[in-house]
Design an enzyme around this catalytic site. Structure first.
Site, PDB file in Angstrom:
ATOM      1  N   GLY A 103       0.818  -1.260  -0.056  1.00  0.00           N
ATOM      2  CA  GLY A 103      -0.038   0.078   0.007  1.00  0.00           C
ATOM      3  C   GLY A 103       0.823   1.240  -0.098  1.00  0.00           C
ATOM      4  O   GLY A 103       1.937   1.127  -0.457  1.00  0.00           O
ATOM      5  N   SER A 104       0.365   2.334   0.502  1.00  0.00           N
ATOM      6  CA  SER A 104       0.895   3.648   0.469  1.00  0.00           C
ATOM      7  C   SER A 104       2.164   3.753   1.389  1.00  0.00           C
ATOM      8  O   SER A 104       1.722   3.058   2.878  1.00  0.00           O
ATOM      9  CB  SER A 104      -0.120   4.840   0.615  1.00  0.00           C
ATOM     10  OG  SER A 104      -0.465   4.597   1.644  1.00  0.00           O
ATOM     11  N   PRO A 105       3.073   4.725   1.274  1.00  0.00           N
ATOM     12  CA  PRO A 105       3.959   4.842   2.264  1.00  0.00           C
ATOM     13  C   PRO A 105       3.562   5.264   3.718  1.00  0.00           C
ATOM     14  O   PRO A 105       3.897   4.880   4.730  1.00  0.00           O
ATOM     15  CB  PRO A 105       4.926   5.702   1.745  1.00  0.00           C
ATOM     16  CG  PRO A 105       4.686   5.704   0.329  1.00  0.00           C
ATOM     17  CD  PRO A 105       3.495   5.195  -0.003  1.00  0.00           C
ATOM     18  N   VAL A 138       0.444   4.816   4.928  1.00  0.00           N
ATOM     19  CA  VAL A 138      -0.161   3.551   5.924  1.00  0.00           C
ATOM     20  C   VAL A 138       1.141   2.387   6.232  1.00  0.00           C
ATOM     21  O   VAL A 138       1.032   1.857   7.293  1.00  0.00           O
ATOM     22  CB  VAL A 138      -1.351   3.005   5.170  1.00  0.00           C
ATOM     23  CG1 VAL A 138      -1.892   1.736   5.943  1.00  0.00           C
ATOM     24  CG2 VAL A 138      -2.401   3.834   4.552  1.00  0.00           C
ATOM     25  N   GLY A 139       2.050   2.451   5.157  1.00  0.00           N
ATOM     26  CA  GLY A 139       3.271   1.680   5.745  1.00  0.00           C
ATOM     27  C   GLY A 139       3.872   1.824   7.073  1.00  0.00           C
ATOM     28  O   GLY A 139       4.255   1.052   7.735  1.00  0.00           O
ATOM     29  N   GLU A 159       5.548  -3.414   1.065  1.00  0.00           N
ATOM     30  CA  GLU A 159       5.689  -3.050  -0.582  1.00  0.00           C
ATOM     31  C   GLU A 159       4.747  -1.674  -0.724  1.00  0.00           C
ATOM     32  O   GLU A 159       3.603  -1.943  -0.690  1.00  0.00           O
ATOM     33  CB  GLU A 159       4.787  -4.286  -1.363  1.00  0.00           C
ATOM     34  CG  GLU A 159       5.709  -5.497  -1.277  1.00  0.00           C
ATOM     35  CD  GLU A 159       7.023  -5.619  -1.921  1.00  0.00           C
ATOM     36  OE1 GLU A 159       7.393  -4.717  -2.835  1.00  0.00           O
ATOM     37  OE2 GLU A 159       7.617  -6.611  -1.858  1.00  0.00           O
ATOM     38  N   CYS A 174       1.683   0.598  -8.816  1.00  0.00           N
ATOM     39  CA  CYS A 174       2.750   0.953  -8.143  1.00  0.00           C
ATOM     40  C   CYS A 174       4.120   1.365  -8.923  1.00  0.00           C
ATOM     41  O   CYS A 174       4.813   2.151  -8.387  1.00  0.00           O
ATOM     42  CB  CYS A 174       3.179   0.172  -6.933  1.00  0.00           C
ATOM     43  SG  CYS A 174       3.418  -1.665  -7.422  1.00  0.00           S
TER      44      CYS A 174
HETATM   45  P1  NAD Z   1      -3.570   2.243   1.132  1.00  0.00           P
HETATM   46  O1  NAD Z   1      -2.325   2.337   1.984  1.00  0.00           O
HETATM   47  O2  NAD Z   1      -4.540   3.588   1.379  1.00  0.00           O
HETATM   48  O3  NAD Z   1      -4.305   0.923   1.537  1.00  0.00           O
HETATM   49  C1  NAD Z   1      -3.853  -0.400   1.659  1.00  0.00           C
HETATM   50  C2  NAD Z   1      -4.368  -1.321   2.779  1.00  0.00           C
HETATM   51  O4  NAD Z   1      -4.191  -0.627   4.053  1.00  0.00           O
HETATM   52  C3  NAD Z   1      -5.935  -1.456   2.391  1.00  0.00           C
HETATM   53  O5  NAD Z   1      -6.237  -2.891   2.766  1.00  0.00           O
HETATM   54  C4  NAD Z   1      -6.428  -0.564   3.321  1.00  0.00           C
HETATM   55  O6  NAD Z   1      -7.749  -1.153   4.038  1.00  0.00           O
HETATM   56  C5  NAD Z   1      -5.390  -0.539   4.536  1.00  0.00           C
HETATM   57  N1  NAD Z   1      -5.325   0.756   5.279  1.00  0.00           N
HETATM   58  C6  NAD Z   1      -5.608   1.902   4.948  1.00  0.00           C
HETATM   59  N2  NAD Z   1      -5.599   2.892   5.890  1.00  0.00           N
HETATM   60  C7  NAD Z   1      -5.261   2.270   6.864  1.00  0.00           C
HETATM   61  C8  NAD Z   1      -4.861   2.677   8.220  1.00  0.00           C
HETATM   62  N3  NAD Z   1      -4.829   4.024   8.570  1.00  0.00           N
HETATM   63  N4  NAD Z   1      -4.469   1.765   9.198  1.00  0.00           N
HETATM   64  C9  NAD Z   1      -4.336   0.583   8.718  1.00  0.00           C
HETATM   65  N5  NAD Z   1      -4.844  -0.053   7.529  1.00  0.00           N
HETATM   66  C10 NAD Z   1      -5.051   0.923   6.533  1.00  0.00           C
HETATM   67  O7  NAD Z   1      -3.211   1.909  -0.378  1.00  0.00           O
HETATM   68  P2  NAD Z   1      -4.211   1.939  -1.670  1.00  0.00           P
HETATM   69  O8  NAD Z   1      -4.642   3.021  -1.734  1.00  0.00           O
HETATM   70  O9  NAD Z   1      -4.949   0.526  -1.355  1.00  0.00           O
HETATM   71  O10 NAD Z   1      -3.154   1.584  -3.045  1.00  0.00           O
HETATM   72  C11 NAD Z   1      -2.293   2.392  -3.516  1.00  0.00           C
HETATM   73  C12 NAD Z   1      -1.175   2.670  -2.815  1.00  0.00           C
HETATM   74  O11 NAD Z   1      -0.323   1.248  -2.998  1.00  0.00           O
HETATM   75  C13 NAD Z   1       0.039   3.422  -3.869  1.00  0.00           C
HETATM   76  O12 NAD Z   1       0.983   4.149  -2.922  1.00  0.00           O
HETATM   77  C14 NAD Z   1       0.854   2.465  -4.473  1.00  0.00           C
HETATM   78  O13 NAD Z   1       2.042   2.878  -5.174  1.00  0.00           O
HETATM   79  C15 NAD Z   1       1.179   1.390  -3.487  1.00  0.00           C
HETATM   80  N6  NAD Z   1       1.116   0.086  -4.113  1.00  0.00           N
HETATM   81  C16 NAD Z   1       2.488  -0.585  -3.665  1.00  0.00           C
HETATM   82  C17 NAD Z   1       2.722  -2.060  -4.456  1.00  0.00           C
HETATM   83  C18 NAD Z   1       3.857  -2.484  -4.369  1.00  0.00           C
HETATM   84  O14 NAD Z   1       4.092  -3.747  -5.026  1.00  0.00           O
HETATM   85  N7  NAD Z   1       5.006  -1.953  -4.060  1.00  0.00           N
HETATM   86  C19 NAD Z   1       1.516  -2.374  -5.108  1.00  0.00           C
HETATM   87  C20 NAD Z   1       0.293  -1.704  -5.456  1.00  0.00           C
HETATM   88  C21 NAD Z   1       0.024  -0.591  -4.646  1.00  0.00           C
END
Ligand code: NAD
Length: 462
Positions: A192-194, A196-197, A214, A248
């Protein structure tokens, strides 16, 4: 101690079952993976295509290539290699430890959590699951709440193949994710996003849980003046607008030698018509932005660019009822424009020019380390210069996105774009603990270590 958590009971069931799952043979693990492959490739294939069309009008061929194929090929690759990955690896033992032998075994981490995003819901949920199963773990999956049609089907597949104490899928949004993150998992694999990471890593720190993150960010594409432009244009137009730019590893922005910018844009215009015809909104090969929230975010980027007197070179038209945004190329952006500050994750491509390669490299290094960095050039010295003087999780030369699909390559970012690697052996490794084992074969060989420390023993050490 965690006493009240809606997922504690499920977690404990998996914890109690972890040794049974962890002690399965490679054949037993492959049997599970074969069932997953059959579900994705055969029984649920049409429903997966349908779900992704409902979620964001994803074309069928793209579903096959970017959702189904990666899971199937990951399973094939694991199936061909798992036996050897699971074997203990003998290592040398120094003379001082005479009479013993040493090896490394890959043991399962235990109970794992996989939290995934919406942009490739199947691939980014089941892909890590393949590695986790191969490594012998129990798993709780938490897919994104934004692609509900997809997560419903994934839940059905998981229920059909696994018992809940092996693999369970929990549907829900941020609160669900937060509740799960309170539990003392043995490993968390987050995509997911940096932003939330960082939340995930903080929660993991509470239990010293290991993480694979990731993440994303802005992935630059450098085009120098020696590049084959028509070749670069075809690759970039595909890599950028595949999945509507919601990848991503999409080229986030272009850094192009100023002398070839105009030629690049005019080729790009022609190429987009070849891919999607003159009226992209009628093309069945162009997917949509995932929802209204992301549509508004992207349209705001275009408005912000206009306020900064940027030039809309291509596209710019949008339609909210359909979450449709034309393939859009924008140049002449000042550095403070939002398109140059935030990850775009949509069908908008900013173009920035440079006078010399040092300038381009300095610009990239002024930002966070990217997940992907792309180079289009015919000159080896330029390619080497860029690679040696930048840092990135992955790179493709004279291509883009496809570095993701080679199982022999580790996939992942560096610092802000991610921690840890996935795919193939690297995925298996992410879900394993490398356990070090030393076995003493002869009695007495290390007697000199024990007290009383006589003068003779001292002489042996000297
Ligand atoms: P996101 O970080 O918003 O959400 C990812 C997951 O985290 C979801 O399941 C969501 O329910 C959960 N989440 C969201 N907010 C949270 C919080 N505050 N606390 C705990 N869990 C939470 O990301 P997104 O919008 O679903 O995806 C887009 C992002 O993911 C982009 O930054 C993209 O670059 C990245 N991405 C990375 C890869 C990779 O392999 N490196 C692949 C796909 C997407």
């Amino acid at each position: 101690m965690i006493l009240e958590n809606p997922y504690l009971e499920l977690f404990n069931r998996q914890k109690n079952n972890q040794f049974k799952v962890g002690n399965t043979t490679y054949k037993e693990r492959l049997k599970k993976l074969k069932a997953l492959r059959y579900a994705v490739e055969v029984t649920y294939k049409d429903r997966i295509r349908e779900a992704l069309y409902k979620d964001f009008k994803k074309p069928q061929l793209e579903v096959d290539l970017t959702e189904i194929y990666p899971i199937v090929s990951e399973i094939k690759f694991v199936s061909a290699n798992l036996k050897s990955w699971m074997k203990r690896q003998k290592v040398e033992t120094p003379m001082a430890l005479l009479g013993s032998s040493s090896w490394v075994t890959y043991e399962p981490k235990g109970v794992c959590l996989i939290v995934s995003p919406w942009n490739f819901p199947f691939n980014l949920t089941f892909g890590p699951l393949v590695s986790a199963i191969a490594a012998g773990n129990t798993v709780i999956l938490k897919p994104s709440e934004m692609t509900l049609n997809s997560s419903r089907i994934m839940a059905e597949i998981v229920q059909e193949i696994f018992t809940e104490d092996e693999v369970a899928l929990v549907e829900g949004a941020v609160e669900t994710s937060k509740a799960l993150l309170q539990l003392p998992f043995n490993h968390i694999f987050f995509t997911g996003s940096p932003a939330v990471g960082k939340i995930v890593m903080k929660a993991a720190a509470e239990h010293l849980t290991s993480v694979t993150l990731e993440l994303g960010g802005k992935s630059p594409t450098i085009i120098d003046k020696t590049a084959n432009l028509s070749h670069a244009v075809r690759k970039i137009a595909w890599g950028k607008f595949l999945n509507n730019g919601q990848i991503c590893v999409s080229p986030d922005y272009i850094l192009i030698d100023e002398t070839v910018k105009e030629a690049f844009i005019s080729e790009f215009k022609k190429q987009l018509k070849v891919f999607y015809t003159k009226s992209t909104n009628h093309s069945a090969d162009y997917s949509r932005v995932v929802n209204n929230r992301h549509f508004d975010r992207l349209v705001n980027h275009i408005e912000n660019a206009k306020q900064h007197n940027a030039i809309i070179e291509i596209g710019g038209v949008s339609n909210k009822t359909e979450n449709f945004i034309e393939p859009t190329v924008i140049s002449n952006l000042p550095e403070k424009a939002s398109l140059l500050q935030e990850e775009i994750f949509g069908p908008i491509l900013p173009i920035k020019t440079y006078g010399n390669l040092e300038e381009a490299v300095a610009y990239i290094n002024s930002k966070e380390k990217p997940l992907a960095l792309y180079i289009y050039s015919k000159r080896k010295s330029n390619i080497n210069y860029i690679i040696k003087n930048t840092r990135a999780g992955t790179t493709a030369i004279n291509n883009n996105v496809l570095q993701y699909s080679n199982h022999h390559l580790p996939f992942g970012g560096s610092n802000n774009s991610g921690i840890g690697k996935s795919h193939g052996f690297y995925g298996f490794e992410a879900f394993s603990n490398r356990r070090a084992v030393l076995k003493q074969h002869t009695k007495g060989a290390t007697e000199f270590l024990f007290p009383p420390y006589t003068t003779m023993k001292q002489k042996l050490v000297d």
